[in-house]
Every structure is written in structure tokens, then in C-alpha cells.
Design a protein around this motif. Structure first.
Motif, mmCIF file in Angstrom:
data_model
loop_
_atom_site.group_PDB
_atom_site.id
_atom_site.type_symbol
_atom_site.label_atom_id
_atom_site.label_comp_id
_atom_site.label_asym_id
_atom_site.label_seq_id
_atom_site.Cartn_x
_atom_site.Cartn_y
_atom_site.Cartn_z
ATOM 1 N N GLY A 189 10.932 -4.049 -6.921
ATOM 2 C CA GLY A 189 10.069 -5.071 -7.644
ATOM 3 C C GLY A 189 8.602 -5.211 -6.696
ATOM 4 O O GLY A 189 8.134 -6.333 -7.020
ATOM 5 N N ARG A 190 8.445 -4.147 -6.211
ATOM 6 C CA ARG A 190 7.116 -4.142 -5.464
ATOM 7 C C ARG A 190 5.865 -3.793 -6.262
ATOM 8 O O ARG A 190 6.016 -3.065 -7.315
ATOM 9 C CB ARG A 190 7.083 -3.542 -4.117
ATOM 10 C CG ARG A 190 8.392 -3.732 -3.282
ATOM 11 C CD ARG A 190 8.419 -5.036 -2.454
ATOM 12 N NE ARG A 190 9.399 -5.194 -1.879
ATOM 13 C CZ ARG A 190 10.056 -4.549 -0.687
ATOM 14 N NH1 ARG A 190 9.193 -3.687 -0.279
ATOM 15 N NH2 ARG A 190 11.148 -4.895 0.036
ATOM 16 N N ARG A 191 4.614 -4.006 -5.805
ATOM 17 C CA ARG A 191 3.489 -3.709 -6.569
ATOM 18 C C ARG A 191 2.648 -2.784 -5.812
ATOM 19 O O ARG A 191 2.071 -3.278 -4.726
ATOM 20 C CB ARG A 191 2.738 -4.964 -7.008
ATOM 21 C CG ARG A 191 1.303 -4.635 -7.704
ATOM 22 C CD ARG A 191 0.826 -5.727 -8.556
ATOM 23 N NE ARG A 191 0.818 -6.843 -7.565
ATOM 24 C CZ ARG A 191 -0.493 -7.269 -6.825
ATOM 25 N NH1 ARG A 191 -1.441 -6.493 -7.253
ATOM 26 N NH2 ARG A 191 -0.724 -8.209 -6.223
ATOM 27 N N LEU A 192 2.336 -1.624 -6.069
ATOM 28 C CA LEU A 192 1.466 -0.688 -5.299
ATOM 29 C C LEU A 192 0.028 -0.921 -5.676
ATOM 30 O O LEU A 192 -0.314 -0.993 -6.892
ATOM 31 C CB LEU A 192 1.984 0.747 -5.592
ATOM 32 C CG LEU A 192 3.138 1.148 -5.063
ATOM 33 C CD1 LEU A 192 3.575 2.473 -5.479
ATOM 34 C CD2 LEU A 192 3.503 1.032 -3.504
ATOM 35 N N LEU A 193 -0.831 -1.312 -4.609
ATOM 36 C CA LEU A 193 -2.259 -1.604 -5.078
ATOM 37 C C LEU A 193 -2.743 0.062 -5.157
ATOM 38 O O LEU A 193 -2.724 0.920 -4.441
ATOM 39 C CB LEU A 193 -2.890 -2.198 -3.647
ATOM 40 C CG LEU A 193 -2.520 -3.239 -3.267
ATOM 41 C CD1 LEU A 193 -3.009 -3.910 -2.092
ATOM 42 C CD2 LEU A 193 -2.633 -4.395 -4.473
ATOM 43 N N GLU A 194 -3.837 0.052 -6.087
ATOM 44 C CA GLU A 194 -4.417 1.125 -6.420
ATOM 45 C C GLU A 194 -5.736 1.264 -5.941
ATOM 46 O O GLU A 194 -6.473 0.128 -5.815
ATOM 47 C CB GLU A 194 -4.512 1.306 -7.889
ATOM 48 C CG GLU A 194 -3.242 1.190 -8.860
ATOM 49 C CD GLU A 194 -2.288 2.422 -8.575
ATOM 50 O OE1 GLU A 194 -2.790 3.404 -8.028
ATOM 51 O OE2 GLU A 194 -1.053 2.200 -8.820
ATOM 52 N N LEU A 227 0.900 -1.277 0.004
ATOM 53 C CA LEU A 227 0.058 0.092 0.126
ATOM 54 C C LEU A 227 1.090 1.139 -0.124
ATOM 55 O O LEU A 227 1.992 1.399 0.724
ATOM 56 C CB LEU A 227 -0.879 0.025 1.095
ATOM 57 C CG LEU A 227 -2.112 -0.865 1.109
ATOM 58 C CD1 LEU A 227 -2.819 -1.216 2.576
ATOM 59 C CD2 LEU A 227 -2.740 -1.032 0.129
ATOM 60 N N GLY A 228 0.693 2.164 -0.884
ATOM 61 C CA GLY A 228 1.400 3.419 -0.945
ATOM 62 C C GLY A 228 0.522 4.486 -0.222
ATOM 63 O O GLY A 228 -0.926 4.652 -0.432
ATOM 64 N N TYR A 229 1.263 5.083 0.584
ATOM 65 C CA TYR A 229 0.387 6.128 1.524
ATOM 66 C C TYR A 229 1.262 7.578 1.396
ATOM 67 O O TYR A 229 2.199 7.707 1.564
ATOM 68 C CB TYR A 229 0.595 5.788 3.177
ATOM 69 C CG TYR A 229 -0.384 6.727 3.858
ATOM 70 C CD1 TYR A 229 -1.438 7.277 4.108
ATOM 71 C CD2 TYR A 229 0.594 7.649 4.922
ATOM 72 C CE1 TYR A 229 -2.104 7.928 4.781
ATOM 73 C CE2 TYR A 229 0.101 8.682 5.752
ATOM 74 C CZ TYR A 229 -1.605 8.814 5.522
ATOM 75 O OH TYR A 229 -1.945 9.836 6.355
ATOM 76 N N ILE A 230 0.100 8.589 0.967
ATOM 77 C CA ILE A 230 0.883 9.964 0.799
ATOM 78 C C ILE A 230 -0.227 10.952 1.936
ATOM 79 O O ILE A 230 -1.323 10.809 2.049
ATOM 80 C CB ILE A 230 0.288 10.395 -0.565
ATOM 81 C CG1 ILE A 230 1.139 9.786 -1.516
ATOM 82 C CG2 ILE A 230 0.595 11.923 -0.810
ATOM 83 C CD1 ILE A 230 0.798 9.716 -3.033
ATOM 84 N N ARG A 231 0.616 11.741 2.633
ATOM 85 C CA ARG A 231 -0.026 12.769 3.542
ATOM 86 C C ARG A 231 0.682 13.931 3.192
ATOM 87 O O ARG A 231 1.942 13.945 3.176
ATOM 88 C CB ARG A 231 0.323 12.093 4.979
ATOM 89 C CG ARG A 231 -0.471 13.200 6.066
ATOM 90 C CD ARG A 231 -0.231 12.762 7.393
ATOM 91 N NE ARG A 231 1.330 12.731 7.827
ATOM 92 C CZ ARG A 231 1.857 13.963 8.529
ATOM 93 N NH1 ARG A 231 1.071 14.891 8.454
ATOM 94 N NH2 ARG A 231 2.994 13.764 8.796
ATOM 95 N N VAL A 232 -0.235 14.926 3.037
ATOM 96 C CA VAL A 232 0.235 16.337 3.000
ATOM 97 C C VAL A 232 -0.127 16.915 4.285
ATOM 98 O O VAL A 232 -1.317 17.109 4.690
ATOM 99 C CB VAL A 232 -0.205 17.117 1.717
ATOM 100 C CG1 VAL A 232 -0.037 18.495 1.685
ATOM 101 C CG2 VAL A 232 -0.205 16.521 0.520
#
Length: 545
Positions: free
Chosen positions: A51-56, A21-26
Motif C-alpha cells: 500500500g505504498r506510493r512510489l514517487l516518480e 522513493l524507489g532506487y534502482i542500481r545496475v
């Protein structure tokens, strides 16, 4: 479903990679508003590199602080616990959070589920002792940065409150025209015009809010005030409809009385509960007053009376609702139902008696209890009322008895209040004149001269406000003569009044009806408001608790 910009969607990735999981915080801090595009680019580069896969789609928190975990990151942790992803990737570890306790608790929760937390720009192998030390240092530095910024903001807020006498945050307030510190310069795009920040009473909205205070003092409930505001087309400063909580919060703030509501600096409560801490102070503000100090005092007195009154007693079912007390434990006596046999059938009799609530809740060790028939209690109170009314009902003698004039401290207090009000008006005018003169002739004032003069006036205003509060208490002290016509009229019209009307009148005349258990039964005592409170040495609120 959030409609994300195309930059957040990305391009197809390797379906065989380990799901993350990719997490973005501003952040809300302007100094660290790292663009979401930059964070996403770093995350996708990290995924391609490892080589990882980020879930969309990516988990995105825009304009959200990292000092708590009331964020979408908690949903990501739950997804890892459910086995949907291997872990969570962030641009920097500070994006995960800046709260020491929150980071420790939620990172442990993530790792207990078999998940990992990795940073796209801070290469740390948290599987080793050295890596965990490095990650811990990075988290501690993130918390340190948050603490420093928090201290800077607190200093800024204190400067606004105690030096400028302005609210901690500059924004519009209902009933006022807000003149902010800086305005866009129409002649120079991108530049600003600086001016003195101030709040000036609005010609229409100011009196509208002042009327709400008067209506509440006259007995109108908050929901009625809210209804009138919304019906008249008045909206909050954010353009929404008024609600009871919104109106209560604003009226309780004291802003309309020229005050600022601040947390007591001496209070030692934890920062996370400080927003709801009842230990608050009122300090003088620079804004114009919409209501007088006397009206504010009356508003506070009614608010305090409502806080001490149980919600059910505010709309009384019986004439003594909210007035009955047990002498021994000082607790409330609640109305209780009973079952009686009438014509061979068992029927319920509502409010048959009053029983000590503390005994009912806590048992005989807390209070031995007391019990009295409602009919008996109401009868004793009416006898007292009739005795009090007798002097007013009796015919006056043919030759009036000569009486020595009794000194009424309230008369002197009224004169003092009038003097203080004139002084308050003069101080307010002096402050306005000082501001006007400075705006017209800024070169006439040396460094610090205007601020010193302004602070002297505000110091005098603070002393004036305290004096007004003292004389208002004296002026509001009741005398029996003030209630004589109400007592006489109530006795004469008693049979025509319903229970709620009787209760409302009795609450104006009586502090409480105290019930004492005796060897012969019970004794009923009425404590009128014009006599010294026999329970005053011991706080009633503390006793009830």
C-alpha cells in the motif's frame, strides 16, 4: 531531464499511499547486472503489496558500482531528510551499497532523519533486534561478495601485469595499434577468434607522441604540446580533445618507454587512496617502445626538476627566482616588496629584498630568518659568474701548456650505453622473432616452452633497462668544461638579457644560491651544478618541508 524509457514510468498509483522513493542500481560487475526492468517490476509489486506510493520518476543508477556512495542515492537520502518521502525501497539490500563503512554511515543518516530502508525481495522487519541482525547479515554478505570479486579482479590484473606484461585493462593507447585478445569471427556470427594481445607502434601517431617527449625535454610547456596535438588533428583514444592533465597522465605512465606503471605491492596505503598514491614502480611491458630509455630518463629528470620548482618561479620575475635558499633551514627565500619615500611620496618597490619563507610562515621558533637586498644578491652572483668566466676570456698562452689527459667517465659510459642499446635492439628483435615463429609454427612449441623463452627475454630486457639507467646517470654527470662557452657568452651578453632570460641561464649553471647570516651581515655562496652538492647528505626536499 533524463528521458526514461516507458518501462520506468509505470502506471498511475494510489495517491493516498505513503510516499516512498524507489532506487534502482545496475552494477559494473557483469555477474550481477540485474536488469533495471526486473528491479522496477519487483519495486512496483512491493508498493502494491504494502500500500505504498512510489514517487516518480524512480532513482536510477546504471552501470554504477556499489563500493562507494558517489551516486544518486545520496540525493534520495536528502529528499527523505527534507520530508519529501518516508523512506527508500530497493530490489535487494545490496543495491543500497556494498561498502561496510559507507552503508553504516548512510543508513544511520537515513534513519536519523526518520526514514527507513526496505527491500522488495528480502522480507526483514528492521524495527526489531532480530530484523536488524538479519539485515546486517545481508549487508555483510553483500560486502563479502564485493570483496571476493575485488580479489579476483586484482589477481587478473596482476596476471596481466607481471605474467603477460600487459596493462591491467586492455584498451587502445595513443601511439599504438591495439590487437585485442579476441576478435569477432566474421564467418561465424557470435563466435570469436583468439590471438595474442599486443600493442604495436602506430606509423604516424607513434612518432607524434615521441616528438612530444623531445619537445618537453627541450623546454616546451605541456600546454604548448597539447595545443600542437589538437591543432594537428590528433585526438585521444576516446575521440576527445587533449588536455594538459590527460597528456601529463599518459606521458608519466611510462607506456611509451615500454614500461608499465604499477602501485608498489609493499605499500600499506588504504585502498580508497591507492589511485593517487605516489609510491609507484615501473616494470617492463610487452609493448614496443616509442622512445629510448635515455630519452625517458631525461624526461623524468625534467619532470622532477619542475616539481621542485615553485609554480611562480617557472616563469621567473627576477633573475634569482627559485634559486635563493637559506643555509640554516634550507628553505626558500621569497622576494618581498618594500615602501620607500621618493620625492616626498611613498612608493612601492617590487622585489626589493629576499626573506626566508619559513621564518615568515612559521615564526622565529622554526627559523631565525635571513634578509638580503635583491640588488646585493644579484651583484654577488654576477661577481661569481665573472670569476668563472675569467679563465675562458683570458688569452691563451703562445705555447700551450702540456696537460695530462683527464679521464672522463662519461666517454666510457657512452660506449657502454651504445653497447647496451645494441643489446636492447637484439632482445627486442628476438622477442618479435619468437612471436612470429610461434604464430607461424605453433606445433613446434611444447607446453610452456614459448612462455619460458618469452620470460627469459623479458628478464634480460629488465636487466638491460636498469643498466641503461645507470650509465645514463653517469653520462649525464656535468663537467665544468661543458658550461664554459655558456658562462663566457652569458657574461658578455649579460646587459642585453632580461630577468627571465638570465634566470633560465642561471638555472642551467647553478643548483642554488645559499645565503648565510653572519655577524657582519650576510654571506652569499653559489653552488654550481658541476661541483659535488654540499647539501647532498641531507635531503633538500626533506629539509624544506
Amino acid at each position: 531531464m533524463l528521458d526514461l524509457p516507458a518501462t520506468f514510468r509505470g502506471s498511475p498509483v494510489d495517491e493516498d499511499g505513503e510516499p516512498w522513493l524507489g532506487y534502482i542500481r545496475v552494477s559494473t560487475w557483469k555477474e550481477e547486472k540485474i536488469s533495471p526492468e526486473l528491479q522496477e517490476t519487483a519495486l512496483r509489486g512491493w508498493a502494491k503489496r504494502t500500500g505504498r506510493r512510489l514517487l516518480e520518476p524512480l532513482i536510477i543508477d546504471l552501470d554504477v558500482t556499489g563500493r562507494n556512495f558517489k551516486r544518486k542515492i545520496m540525493g534520495g537520502i536528502r529528499r527523505v531528510e527534507a520530508g519529501e518521502a518516508r523512506g527508500i525501497a530497493v530490489w535487494k539490500y545490496s543495491r543500497f551499497g556494498r561498502s561496510r563503512d559507507g552503508v553504516a554511515v548512510n543508513l544511520k543518516r537515513l534513519e536519523d532523519a526518520g526514514g527507513q530502508l526496505e527491500s522488495a525481495t528480502e522480507e526483514v522487519d528492521a524495527r526489531t533486534a532480530t530484523g536488524r541482525l538479519q539485515r546486517g547479515i545481508l549487508f555483510e554478505f553483500a560486502a563479502y561478495e564485493s570483496d571476493v570479486r575485488g580479489e579476483q579482479w586484482r589477481e587478473t590484473h596482476d596476471h596481466r601485469r607481471y605474467k603477460l606484461h600487459l596493462p591491467a585493462t586492455g584498451r587502445p593507447r595513443f601511439g599504438y595499434v591495439w590487437h585485442p585478445r579476441r576478435l569477432p569471427d566474421p564467418e561465424r556470427p557470435g563466435q570469436f577468434i583468439l590471438q595474442e594481445e599486443r600493442y604495436v607502434a602506430h606509423d604516424v601517431l607513434g612518432p607524434a607522441m615521441a616528438d612530444r617527449f623531445r619537445q618537453y625535454i627541450d623546454g616546451d610547456p605541456f600546454y604548448a604540446l597539447v595545443g600542437e596535438l589538437n591543432t594537428d588533428g590528433h585526438r585521444t583514444t576516446r575521440g576527445g580533445h587533449w588536455s594538459e592533465q590527460t597528456l601529463i597522465r599518459y606521458m608519466d605512465s611510462g607506456f611509451c618507454a615500454g614500461l608499465l606503471r604499477v602501485h608498489n605491492p609493499k605499500c600499506q596505503c588504504a585502498p580508497e587512496v591507492r589511485g593517487n598514491c605516489p609510491d609507484v614502480l615501473f616494470i617492463p611491458g610487452a609493448q614496443e617502445e616509442l622512445i629510448s630509455a635515455e630519452l625517458w630518463q631525461m624526461y623524468q629528470e625534467r619532470r622532477e626538476a619542475m616539481r621542485r620548482t615553485a609554480p611562480r618561479a617557472r616563469r621567473a620575475t627576477y633573475e634569482l627566482s627559485g634559486l635563493m635558499r637559506h643555509t640554516q633551514c634550507r628553505g626558500n627565500l621569497a622576494a618581498n616588496n618594500a615602501q620607500r619615500v621618493v620625492d616626498g611620496q611613498t612608493v612601492k618597490v617590487p622585489g626589493f629584498s629576499y626573506r626566508c619563507g619559513r621564518r615568515t610562515v612559521s615564526g622565529p621558533t622554526a627559523c631565525p630568518g635571513v634578509w638580503i637586498k635583491r640588488e646585493h644578491a644579484e651583484g654577488e652572483v654576477f661577481k661569481w659568474l665573472a670569476r668563472e668566466a675569467a679563465p675562458g676570456i683570458d688569452a691563451a698562452p703562445s705555447i700551450p701548456q702540456q696537460r695530462t689527459e683527464v679521464r672522463d667517465d662519461r666517454v666510457q659510459a657512452a660506449r657502454e650505453r651504445a653497447r647496451l642499446q645494441r643489446e636492447a635492439d637484439q632482445l627486442a628483435s628476438a622477442l618479435v622473432n619468437l612471436r612470429t615463429d610461434r604464430a607461424m609454427n605453433p606445433d613446434d612449441y611444447g607446453p610452456g616452452e614459448y612462455e619460458a623463452a618469452r620470460d627469459r627475454i623479458r628478464t634480460q630486457q629488465a636487466a638491460n633497462t636498469k643498466a641503461m639507467e645507470r650509465v645514463a646517470e653517469v653520462e649525464a654527470t656535468p663537467h665544468r668544461a661543458d658550461y664554459e662557452s655558456l658562462i663566457v657568452g652569458t657574461v658578455e651578453e649579460w646587459e642585453t638579457l632580461n630577468a627571465r632570460e638570465r634566470n633560465e641561464i642561471l638555472k642551467q649553471l647553478v643548483r642554488r644560491v645559499a645565503v648565510t647570516k653572519t655577524e657582519d651581515g650576510v654571506r652569499v655562496e653559489v653552488h654550481p651544478v658541476w661541483e659535488p652538492d654540499p647539501w647532498a647528505p641531507e635531503s633538500e626536499g626533506a629539509a624544506v618541508q
